[in-house]
Design an enzyme around this catalytic site. Sequence first.
Site, PDB file in Angstrom:
ATOM      1  N   GLU A  19      -7.039   1.309  -0.830  1.00 22.63           N
ATOM      2  CA  GLU A  19      -8.439   1.770  -0.855  1.00 22.63           C
ATOM      3  C   GLU A  19      -9.123   1.326  -2.140  1.00 22.63           C
ATOM      4  OE1 GLU A  19      -7.627   5.909  -0.056  1.00 22.63           O
ATOM      5  OE2 GLU A  19      -6.975   5.388   1.973  1.00 22.63           O
ATOM      6  N   ASN A  46      -0.364  11.648  -2.222  1.00 27.11           N
ATOM      7  CA  ASN A  46      -1.616  11.072  -2.718  1.00 27.11           C
ATOM      8  C   ASN A  46      -2.775  11.857  -2.121  1.00 27.11           C
ATOM      9  OD1 ASN A  46      -3.656   9.427  -3.671  1.00 27.11           O
ATOM     10  ND2 ASN A  46      -3.458   7.966  -1.975  1.00 27.11           N
ATOM     11  N   HIS A  56      -3.760   0.897  -4.965  1.00 28.89           N
ATOM     12  CA  HIS A  56      -3.820   1.453  -3.612  1.00 28.89           C
ATOM     13  C   HIS A  56      -4.792   0.606  -2.795  1.00 28.89           C
ATOM     14  CE1 HIS A  56      -4.613   4.165  -0.284  1.00 28.89           C
ATOM     15  NE2 HIS A  56      -3.505   4.809  -0.616  1.00 28.89           N
ATOM     16  N   SER A  73       0.874   7.165   7.231  1.00 26.32           N
ATOM     17  CA  SER A  73       1.023   8.224   8.235  1.00 26.32           C
ATOM     18  C   SER A  73       2.417   8.855   8.239  1.00 26.32           C
ATOM     19  CB  SER A  73       0.643   7.702   9.631  1.00 26.32           C
ATOM     20  OG  SER A  73      -0.721   7.312   9.647  1.00 26.32           O
ATOM     21  N   GLY A  90      -3.736   6.549   7.129  1.00 32.09           N
ATOM     22  CA  GLY A  90      -4.747   7.460   7.657  1.00 32.09           C
ATOM     23  C   GLY A  90      -5.061   7.259   9.129  1.00 32.09           C
ATOM     24  N   LYS A 143      -5.884  11.545  -2.685  1.00 33.46           N
ATOM     25  CA  LYS A 143      -7.151  10.802  -2.589  1.00 33.46           C
ATOM     26  C   LYS A 143      -8.268  11.664  -3.197  1.00 33.46           C
ATOM     27  CE  LYS A 143      -5.310   8.793   1.612  1.00 33.46           C
ATOM     28  NZ  LYS A 143      -5.418   7.556   2.362  1.00 33.46           N
ATOM     29  N   GLU A 158       2.675  -0.178   1.808  1.00 36.54           N
ATOM     30  CA  GLU A 158       1.824   0.603   2.708  1.00 36.54           C
ATOM     31  C   GLU A 158       1.045  -0.334   3.630  1.00 36.54           C
ATOM     32  OE1 GLU A 158       0.852   4.708   0.977  1.00 36.54           O
ATOM     33  OE2 GLU A 158      -0.559   3.307   0.098  1.00 36.54           O
TER      34      GLU A 158
HETATM   35  C1  PEP Z   1      -1.934   6.937   1.362  1.00 36.46           C
HETATM   36  O1  PEP Z   1      -2.903   7.581   1.001  1.00 36.46           O
HETATM   37  O2  PEP Z   1      -1.381   6.144   0.579  1.00 36.46           O
HETATM   38  C2  PEP Z   1      -1.455   7.100   2.744  1.00 36.46           C
HETATM   39  C3  PEP Z   1      -0.373   6.456   3.114  1.00 36.46           C
HETATM   40  O3  PEP Z   1      -2.179   7.921   3.577  1.00 36.46           O
HETATM   41  P1  PEP Z   1      -1.670   8.583   4.966  1.00 36.46           P
HETATM   42  O4  PEP Z   1      -0.309   9.179   4.690  1.00 36.46           O
HETATM   43  O5  PEP Z   1      -2.693   9.608   5.280  1.00 36.46           O
HETATM   44  O6  PEP Z   1      -1.580   7.478   5.962  1.00 36.46           O
END
Ligand code: PEP
Length: 255
Positions: A100, A12, A98, A215, A176, A14, A170
């Site tokens: 976000e 992803n 997601h 992460s 992040g 973003k 998630e």
């Molecule tokens: C994501 O963007 O869904 C995500 C899990 O980000 P990261 O791997 O950077 O934690």
Amino acid sequence: MTFARRPLMAGNWKMYKTQAEAVAYAGAFAPLVAGVDDRDILLCAPFTDLAALVGETSGTNVMIAAQTMHYAPEGAFTGEISAAMLSEVGVDAVVLGHSERRQYFAETDAALAQKLRVALDSGLLAVLCCGETDDERVAGRTEEKLGRQIDQDLAVVGADELERLAIAYEPIWAIGTGKTATPEMAQETVAFVRSRVRANLGAAADKVRILYGGSVKAANIDVLMAQPDIDGVLVGGASLEPAEFARIVRFVTAA
Ligand code: PEP
């Protein structure tokens, strides 16, 4: 189109990568994952990159996804994109819900149920995200939160459609932040998500792919993918660099 729990390795991006940067990435990344034919590989990119990425990855094993879409076929929804618009450019999949999007753009479970219906009707592979905040986990409300998201978001999905969607668990506190859920915690929560799908839709829950995200990186992918209920990953930061994401895609688990 069925996928039946082949590992799904999704990156992803973003709001990173201009079209030129996306094309350069795809040119470097596709050779690194060439020949990987026992798992699905997905790049989830900004809208402006999609058409170029579809062209650049044509004939490879790399699939392309949008990061959101609207449920309406068209209309006065400034800034939004429909499923038909995504299908026209040849996109394979779409990420829905997601954290976000839920947090910053007020995406609701009611809207996500509609989006999921439209994505499936449009032949797009849907990657539905769910997850709890740090406060919710500490308060012991993880299952309550995830259960509600699963119940409401999958309200109009049939058991026979589960193979055409993936659910990405998630934990918001792990996105992040560099804090990954332990493999045991990820497994336990992903197994809960599957049990909740089973409670709603029966034995077909064994066909839905459930991913972990938060992460994920080359250093922890192998142990995460060794967990029995984890069918893949949704990767943010570590997907931005072709060699790192290629190593994630090429995870190895003990036979
Ligand atoms: C994501 O963007 O869904 C995500 C899990 O980000 P990261 O791997 O950077 O934690």
